[in-house]
Design a protein around this motif. Structure first.
Motif: not given
Ligand code: PMP
Ligand code: GLN
Length: 392
Positions: A60-65, A91-95, A242-248, A265-266
């Motif tokens: 998937p895209s580097v930032l996540g689906v 951004m989506v992460t692996s946990g 996991g997921y991160i929310t932050a300013s661009a 991530t899967a």
């Protein structure tokens, strides 16, 4: 043979893996490592299964689906009234573990100071050190776990790059209130620092309390990186979403670490997490009230045995002082004894402190995990009662 990296070489196997193995070896009930004993909602798991068969199954895209990034932005609005641009601010992460590592690796330069509050989750210190950061630790003291405001103010300086803040807190079960968060916000503004906000237990808050993200306080929107975990929110800890929310601006720096760390991530699990985040409010309130009832059940049982139990306002965990039982030994000895002799595993709270710190960690607290079925909690209480009540 040449040695491996000296930071990691100083650490043994994590306490969670050690205690889980000891529980397996002794057929003990595992109230050590934090994971539910039943898997999360069937419809969410069905989504993951369907997406595995139907695809997509490629990178998937580097930032996540996009669907999950949209869902994370929607939940930020729904629960915290935060306006988030799903395309540039999620951004989506692996946990959450990877999210923490990405924030640390992506933002810290060697020599930057990082303020952390003990007791602290086990991955923070090694990752900060590996990034060349200089830990500045302050301590919350049991039983109240109050924020040590003077120490905290003294730990900040113009070299401070960030604070890592965990609320709801593992292992203390503390939920930081607006007043405490405002104090921290003041320090961040004064010293131009960021906050990595580990909020993996955001939906596990009890007694009608609210979880307040530091990011929602005035002036904090662009200083905070808010981390969530589908593992905790949907009782699927093995999924590592996991997921991160932050300013661009901040997220761009952190995404650089992510792209070289896991890249992505899967996708099927991401789609299932997106579906889960769109569940109606009764799912989220039910999760918190079920878990609150489990806390009550375990707390009452442990108190009856003679443990002094601390409050737990959120998370999966309850900490207890075992000294009233007359146990003669430290927390590591207690947890080992409880596992091998009473048949119930726990985790020593001393493991959440810097081992080689100047000030010795408290060594008379154990952490029990209550995210288990009632029958398992009752059986654990019976076993502990049989062993410790007859002993004292
Ligand atoms: N932070 C805290 C405070 C935790 O308790 C955990 C436990 N798993 C994590 C981060 C890591 O979460 P994940 O399993 O999503 O990597
Ligand atoms: N967060 C879990 C705990 O505190 C453990 C996760 C892990 O084993 N890495 O028990």
């Amino acid at each position: 043979m040449k040695q491996g990296n000296s930071v990691f070489a100083d650490y043994g196997t994590t306490i969670f893996a050690v205690m889980s193995q000891l529980c397996l070896d002794h057929d003990a009930i595992n109230l050590g490592q934090g994971f539910p004993d039943t898997d999360g909602p069937l419809d969410i798991r069905q989504k993951a299964a369907d997406a595995l068969i139907d695809g997509p199954n490629q990178y998937p895209s580097v930032l996540g689906v996009p669907d999950l990034r949209r869902a994370v932005a929607e939940t930020n609005k729904r629960f915290y009234d935060l306006d988030v641009d799903w395309q540039t601010e999620v951004m989506v992460t692996s946990g959450a573990t990877e999210a923490l590592a990405d924030c640390i690796l992506g933002l810290i330069n060697p020599g930057d100071e990082v303020v952390m509050i003990e007791p602290l989750y086990d991955s923070y210190l090694p990752m900060v050190r590996r990034a060349g950061g200089v830990p500045r630790l302050v301590r919350m003291q049991p039983p109240g776990w109050e924020l040590p405001r003077d120490d905290l103010a003294a730990a900040f300086s113009d070299k401070t790059k960030m604070i890592i803040l965990n609320s709801p807190h593992n292992p203390a079960g503390k939920v930081f209130d607006t007043d405490e968060l405002s104090f921290i916000a003041g320090l961040l503004k004064k010293h131009d620092a960021y906050a990595v906000c580990d909020e993996v237990y955001e939906h596990l808050v009890f007694d009608g309390l609210d979880h307040i993200p530091l990011m929602t306080l005035p002036g904090m929107r662009d200083r905070c990186l808010r981390i969530g975990s589908a593992g905790k929110t949907f009782s699927v800890t093995g999924w590592k979403i996991g997921y991160i929310t932050a300013s661009a601006e901040l997220l761009t720096m952190v995404a650089k670490a992510h792209q070289f760390n896991t890249f992505t991530t899967a996708p099927n699990l991401q789609l299932a997490a997106a579906y889960g985040l769109r569940k109606d409010d009764t799912y989220f309130s039910g999760l918190a009230s079920d878990m609150g009832a489990k806390r009550d059940r375990l707390q009452a049982g442990l108190r009856d045995i003679g443990f002094e139990t601390m409050d737990s306002q959120g998370s999966y965990f309850l900490t207890v002082d075992f000294r009233p039982l007359g146990f003669n030994g430290d927390d590591a000895e207690f947890c080992r004894h409880s596992t091998t002799e009473a048949g119930v595993g726990a985790v020593p709270v001393g493991a959440f402190y810097q081992n080689d710190g100047a000030e010795a960690a408290p060594r008379h607290f154990a952490r029990f995990c209550f995210c288990k079925g009632d029958a398992m909690l009752d059986e654990a209480i019976q076993r502990l009662s049989r062993h410790f009540k007859t002993r004292s």
